[in-house]
Write an enzyme that holds these catalytic residues in place. Structure first.
Site, mmCIF file in Angstrom:
data_model
loop_
_atom_site.group_PDB
_atom_site.id
_atom_site.type_symbol
_atom_site.label_atom_id
_atom_site.label_comp_id
_atom_site.label_asym_id
_atom_site.label_seq_id
_atom_site.Cartn_x
_atom_site.Cartn_y
_atom_site.Cartn_z
ATOM 1 N N TYR A 154 0.836 -1.213 0.000
ATOM 2 C CA TYR A 154 0.000 0.000 0.000
ATOM 3 C C TYR A 154 0.869 1.261 0.000
ATOM 4 O O TYR A 154 0.623 2.203 -0.762
ATOM 5 C CB TYR A 154 -0.910 -0.049 1.235
ATOM 6 C CG TYR A 154 -1.910 1.074 1.345
ATOM 7 C CD1 TYR A 154 -3.059 1.079 0.554
ATOM 8 C CD2 TYR A 154 -1.730 2.114 2.256
ATOM 9 C CE1 TYR A 154 -3.996 2.107 0.666
ATOM 10 C CE2 TYR A 154 -2.652 3.127 2.379
ATOM 11 C CZ TYR A 154 -3.793 3.125 1.580
ATOM 12 O OH TYR A 154 -4.713 4.140 1.704
ATOM 13 N N LYS A 158 0.976 4.332 -2.700
ATOM 14 C CA LYS A 158 0.549 5.686 -2.320
ATOM 15 C C LYS A 158 1.696 6.694 -2.487
ATOM 16 O O LYS A 158 1.454 7.889 -2.658
ATOM 17 C CB LYS A 158 -0.021 5.687 -0.894
ATOM 18 C CG LYS A 158 -1.329 4.903 -0.795
ATOM 19 C CD LYS A 158 -2.397 5.473 -1.720
ATOM 20 C CE LYS A 158 -3.663 4.654 -1.799
ATOM 21 N NZ LYS A 158 -4.666 5.232 -2.705
HETATM 22 P P1 NAP Z 1 -13.224 2.412 0.852
HETATM 23 O O1 NAP Z 1 -14.280 2.834 1.805
HETATM 24 O O2 NAP Z 1 -12.673 1.025 0.952
HETATM 25 O O3 NAP Z 1 -13.765 2.669 -0.633
HETATM 26 C C1 NAP Z 1 -12.968 2.361 -1.743
HETATM 27 C C2 NAP Z 1 -13.887 2.162 -2.922
HETATM 28 O O4 NAP Z 1 -13.074 1.785 -4.047
HETATM 29 C C3 NAP Z 1 -14.895 1.033 -2.692
HETATM 30 O O5 NAP Z 1 -16.184 1.448 -3.075
HETATM 31 C C4 NAP Z 1 -14.370 -0.076 -3.575
HETATM 32 O O6 NAP Z 1 -15.373 -0.913 -4.111
HETATM 33 C C5 NAP Z 1 -13.732 0.723 -4.695
HETATM 34 N N1 NAP Z 1 -12.831 -0.111 -5.465
HETATM 35 C C6 NAP Z 1 -11.958 -1.044 -5.007
HETATM 36 N N2 NAP Z 1 -11.356 -1.669 -6.016
HETATM 37 C C7 NAP Z 1 -11.846 -1.116 -7.157
HETATM 38 C C8 NAP Z 1 -11.628 -1.353 -8.533
HETATM 39 N N3 NAP Z 1 -10.766 -2.301 -8.952
HETATM 40 N N4 NAP Z 1 -12.306 -0.612 -9.434
HETATM 41 C C9 NAP Z 1 -13.194 0.325 -9.038
HETATM 42 N N5 NAP Z 1 -13.444 0.600 -7.740
HETATM 43 C C10 NAP Z 1 -12.793 -0.128 -6.816
HETATM 44 O O7 NAP Z 1 -11.957 3.382 0.904
HETATM 45 P P2 NAP Z 1 -11.798 4.860 1.522
HETATM 46 O O8 NAP Z 1 -11.369 4.711 2.929
HETATM 47 O O9 NAP Z 1 -12.966 5.694 1.195
HETATM 48 O O10 NAP Z 1 -10.512 5.354 0.718
HETATM 49 C C11 NAP Z 1 -10.630 5.990 -0.547
HETATM 50 C C12 NAP Z 1 -9.231 6.315 -1.061
HETATM 51 O O11 NAP Z 1 -8.550 7.137 -0.107
HETATM 52 C C13 NAP Z 1 -8.357 5.084 -1.267
HETATM 53 O O12 NAP Z 1 -7.519 5.262 -2.400
HETATM 54 C C14 NAP Z 1 -7.516 5.036 -0.015
HETATM 55 O O13 NAP Z 1 -6.293 4.386 -0.224
HETATM 56 C C15 NAP Z 1 -7.333 6.517 0.272
HETATM 57 N N6 NAP Z 1 -7.067 6.779 1.682
HETATM 58 C C16 NAP Z 1 -7.968 6.439 2.657
HETATM 59 C C17 NAP Z 1 -7.654 6.707 3.982
HETATM 60 C C18 NAP Z 1 -8.584 6.351 5.104
HETATM 61 O O14 NAP Z 1 -8.174 6.529 6.253
HETATM 62 N N7 NAP Z 1 -9.793 5.908 4.866
HETATM 63 C C19 NAP Z 1 -6.441 7.294 4.314
HETATM 64 C C20 NAP Z 1 -5.558 7.633 3.309
HETATM 65 C C21 NAP Z 1 -5.884 7.373 1.983
HETATM 66 P P3 NAP Z 1 -15.912 -2.200 -3.275
HETATM 67 O O15 NAP Z 1 -16.429 -1.657 -2.001
HETATM 68 O O16 NAP Z 1 -16.992 -2.761 -4.128
HETATM 69 O O17 NAP Z 1 -14.741 -3.095 -3.091
#
Ligand code: NAP
Length: 246
Positions: A154, A158
């Protein structure tokens, strides 16, 4: 309204930060393409936007599949006539310590978090280049900037999307396209709900603000960077992490 009549695609828009970004973009006047794996999720978010008086369409897409991505971008342009903003938000984790990480875990995270960003940006850049304008925003992470225990794959992705944003800012700037990355800290979404409570408490404690983040904190950063208010900002990474240092 800060994104009036702009056409925006948000990958991973079906839940978490992506869903909130879709809703915020629509509030700011954007026409939103909710792009995500799950058909029900994308239709639900598009329906929420329409119920609130906004414009949206849901398109199911796997960002790792180039044909599906090309079709999604083509369908978005057919629907709204142009493409102003791409938020490369779709991302996954598959955590394990270095000694225990499998090749499958490595490949899966690289495929979604790096190749997915490449696929979507390459297709979007073609449209934006033709228009002479556009904005691409990559979802990085505090983990990309500082690294994290158990997140070799990851963290690599990132940090990688920051390098991609900086490279594309150089390549695409002369064509009127701005590219930036946002590095969220620990944000309360389905992704972080999987983390042990003691880790989340530790993250909260490490922040000078003594707080975790919420999806709105990240969506608001995307709104700003996507808007014309950020017209002189490209090739940068904006940390939205409550000042946490891992
Ligand atoms: P999340 O709740 O897991 O949502 C991610 C979404 O991406 C889900 O709807 C998932 O679909 C979709 N996805 C996964 N694989 C995919 C694919 N191959 N094609 C199309 N869509 C796909 O994640 P989040 O926490 O909102 O995070 C969003 C972004 O911010 C990510 O890139 C993450 O790395 C980044 N981020 C998050 C955090 C945090 O603390 N939450 C911190 C830093 C960075 P499914 O649900 O159907 O699998």
């Amino acid at each position: 309204m800060r994104l009036k009549d702009k056409v925006a695609i948000v990958t991973g828009g079906g839940r978490g930060i992506g869903e909130t970004t879709c809703l915020r973009f629509a509030e700011e006047g954007a026409k939103v393409v909710v792009a995500d794996l799950n058909e029900t999720d994308v239709q639900n978010v598009a329906a929420k936007i329409k119920a609130a008086g906004g414009e949206a369409v849901g398109i199911a897409v796997n960002v790792t599949d180039r044909d599906q991505v090309d079709k999604m971008i083509g369908d978005a342009v057919d629907q709204y006539g142009r493409l102003d903003i791409l938020v490369n938000n779709a991302g996954i984790t598959a955590d394990a310590k270095l000694e225990k990480m499998t090749e499958e875990q490595w490949d899966r995270v690289i495929d979604v978090n790096l190749k997915g960003v490449f696929n979507c940006s390459q297709a979007a850049a073609k449209v934006m280049t033709g228009q002479g304008a556009g904005v691409i925003l990559n979802a990085s992470s505090v983990v990309g900037v500082y690294g994290n225990f158990g997140q070799t794959n990851y963290a690599a992705t990132k940090w990688g999307v920051i390098g991609m944003a900086k490279s594309w800012a150089k390549e695409l700037g002369p064509k009127g396209i701005r590219v930036n990355a946002v590095a969220p800290g620990f944000i309360m979404t389905p992704m972080t709900e999987k983390m042990p409570e003691k880790v989340l408490d530790m993250m909260k404690d490490k922040s000078p603000l003594k707080s975790l983040g919420y999806p709105e904190d990240i969506a608001n950063a995307y709104v700003f960077l996507a808007s014309d208010e950020a017209r002189f900002i490209t090739g940068t990474v904006l940390s939205v992490d409550g000042g946490v240092v891992l």
